[in-house]
Design a protein around this motif. Structure first.
Motif, PDB file in Angstrom:
ATOM      1  N   ASP A 145     -56.709  97.586 -63.333  1.00  0.00           N
ATOM      2  CA  ASP A 145     -58.167  97.774 -63.404  1.00  0.00           C
ATOM      3  C   ASP A 145     -58.492  98.513 -64.695  1.00  0.00           C
ATOM      4  O   ASP A 145     -58.065  99.651 -64.906  1.00  0.00           O
ATOM      5  N   THR A 147     -61.345  99.822 -67.564  1.00  0.00           N
ATOM      6  CA  THR A 147     -62.743 100.167 -67.836  1.00  0.00           C
ATOM      7  C   THR A 147     -62.820 100.843 -69.189  1.00  0.00           C
ATOM      8  O   THR A 147     -62.109 101.811 -69.438  1.00  0.00           O
ATOM      9  N   ASP A 156     -66.052  96.808 -67.036  1.00  0.00           N
ATOM     10  CA  ASP A 156     -65.149  97.136 -65.924  1.00  0.00           C
ATOM     11  C   ASP A 156     -64.651  95.829 -65.308  1.00  0.00           C
ATOM     12  O   ASP A 156     -65.465  94.972 -64.928  1.00  0.00           O
ATOM     13  N   GLN A 157     -63.326  95.652 -65.233  1.00  0.00           N
ATOM     14  CA  GLN A 157     -62.789  94.450 -64.599  1.00  0.00           C
ATOM     15  C   GLN A 157     -61.368  94.703 -64.131  1.00  0.00           C
ATOM     16  O   GLN A 157     -60.690  95.604 -64.634  1.00  0.00           O
ATOM     17  N   GLU A 253     -66.136  93.282 -56.835  1.00  0.00           N
ATOM     18  CA  GLU A 253     -64.704  93.583 -56.919  1.00  0.00           C
ATOM     19  C   GLU A 253     -64.050  93.610 -55.542  1.00  0.00           C
ATOM     20  O   GLU A 253     -63.547  94.638 -55.099  1.00  0.00           O
ATOM     21  N   GLU A 285     -62.035  91.799 -60.166  1.00  0.00           N
ATOM     22  CA  GLU A 285     -63.332  92.398 -60.491  1.00  0.00           C
ATOM     23  C   GLU A 285     -63.880  91.823 -61.789  1.00  0.00           C
ATOM     24  O   GLU A 285     -63.140  91.637 -62.755  1.00  0.00           O
TER      25      GLU A 285
HETATM   26 CO    CO Z   1     -62.749  98.585 -62.043  1.00  0.00          CO
END
Ligand code: CO
Ligand code: MF3
Ligand code: CO
Length: 311
Positions: A145, A147, A156-157, A253, A285
């Protein structure tokens, strides 16, 4: 029509003198009724847009697009380095250096005292795993994850990445979790409600006998990491009423479990979230911008799994 004299009866039939009745408004060239009282005018004005502070103008949208683009490039950089034998804190160092080298800021480092520049959540870890000396082994599923803060805007992903060869059970879980994310994205329209996302995700997860984590959710995002709206991945009738308008940014997410939806927070580090039953959890996400035409995915990668990909 000829006008009456000042002291003649008014033409309107009011039986008042013209000077006390329509003379002034005739002079102004109008017979429109006088403006209504202020209270009447206020009542007919459109209600102010709710949550106007969350709606980005064109400059804000461009800021979020740039943040999402960089974050996606970082994901493309780190994905091929997730291999058997690599320690999760080695991945964290690479994430940190790539971000700094490009002039940007890792958002998780120091966020509520989180100690690292990304989250690495392996197998039964649902989210917020702290990179450490754990060595990745063939068969693991790790969610990375990422960000970053780019010129004050947050991207954010996350992706779940399979390490080497794994089981069909695990590959299906990861494939359907990616599908849950994209069904959630497809379900939300401008003027739609947050609950539309949760309905779409839960329907698909349950059809595959998976469970949906309820204790953690997606979130509004912009100049702050986490802001309104909360984005539950199940049909939450309270938060779900929030109306998504063009110009709003938020994440979806979903965390999808092989077993129970229940989670346990690590007592010692205060961050690591695990499934209560120790079974595996997967997550994907994206950061999204709602446009007038529908959701735009800001964190789409060039080389990563696209919608419909099967692992
Ligand atoms: Co995230
Ligand atoms: N990136 C996570 C999210 O999707 C949040 C991580 S916060 C941290 O919202 F402090 F745990 F890093
Ligand atoms: Co997020």
């Amino acid at each position: 029509m000829s006008r009456p004299g000042r002291n003649d009866p008014c033409w309107c039939g009011s039986e008042r003198k013209y000077k006390k009745c329509h003379l002034l408004s005739d002079d102004a060239g109008t017979t429109a009724p006088p403006a209504p009282a202020l209270s009447q005018r206020v009542a007919t004005r459109p209600a102010p847009t709710k949550n106007a502070h969350l709606i980005l103008d064109e400059a804000g949208r461009q800021g979020m697009r740039a943040a999402g683009r960089f974050n996606a490039e970082l994901m493309d950089y780190i994905r091929p380095l997730v291999l058997p034998g690599v320690r999760t804190d080695e991945l964290d160092r690479l994430v940190h250096e790539y971000t700094i080298d490009h002039g940007h800021i890792p958002a998780t480092l120091g966020y509520h005292d989180f100690p690292k520049s990304c989250c690495t959540s392996v197998n039964e870890v649902v989210c917020h795993g702290i990179p450490d000396g754990q060595v990745l082994r063939e068969g693991d599923a790790i969610n990375v994850d990422l960000t970053t803060i780019v010129d004050g805007w947050f991207g954010d992903q996350s992706e779940t990445i399979l390490v080497g060869e794994t089981t069909e059970t695990l590959r299906n879980l990861v494939s359907e979790t990616l599908e849950c994310l994209h069904l959630g994205i497809a379900a939300i329209k401008p003027g739609g409600r947050i609950i539309d996302i949760g309905h779409a995700i839960a329907r698909h997860a349950h059809a595959h006998q998976y469970s949906v984590v309820r204790d953690y959710q997606g979130h509004g995002i912009g100049r702050k990491f986490h802001q309104d709206p909360g984005v539950p991945h199940f049909p939450d009738h309270e938060l779900g009423q929030f109306v998504v308008q063009p110009g709003m940014c938020f994440t979806i997410e979903p965390m999808i479990n092989l077993g129970s939806h229940r989670t346990v927070l690590d007592k010692h580090d205060g961050w690591t979230v695990r499934t209560a039953d120790g079974k595996i959890s997967a997550q994907f996400e994206h950061t999204l911008l709602m446009t007038e035409d529908g959701p735009e995915i800001l964190t789409l990668t060039q080389n990563g799994p696209q919608r419909g990909h099967r692992f």
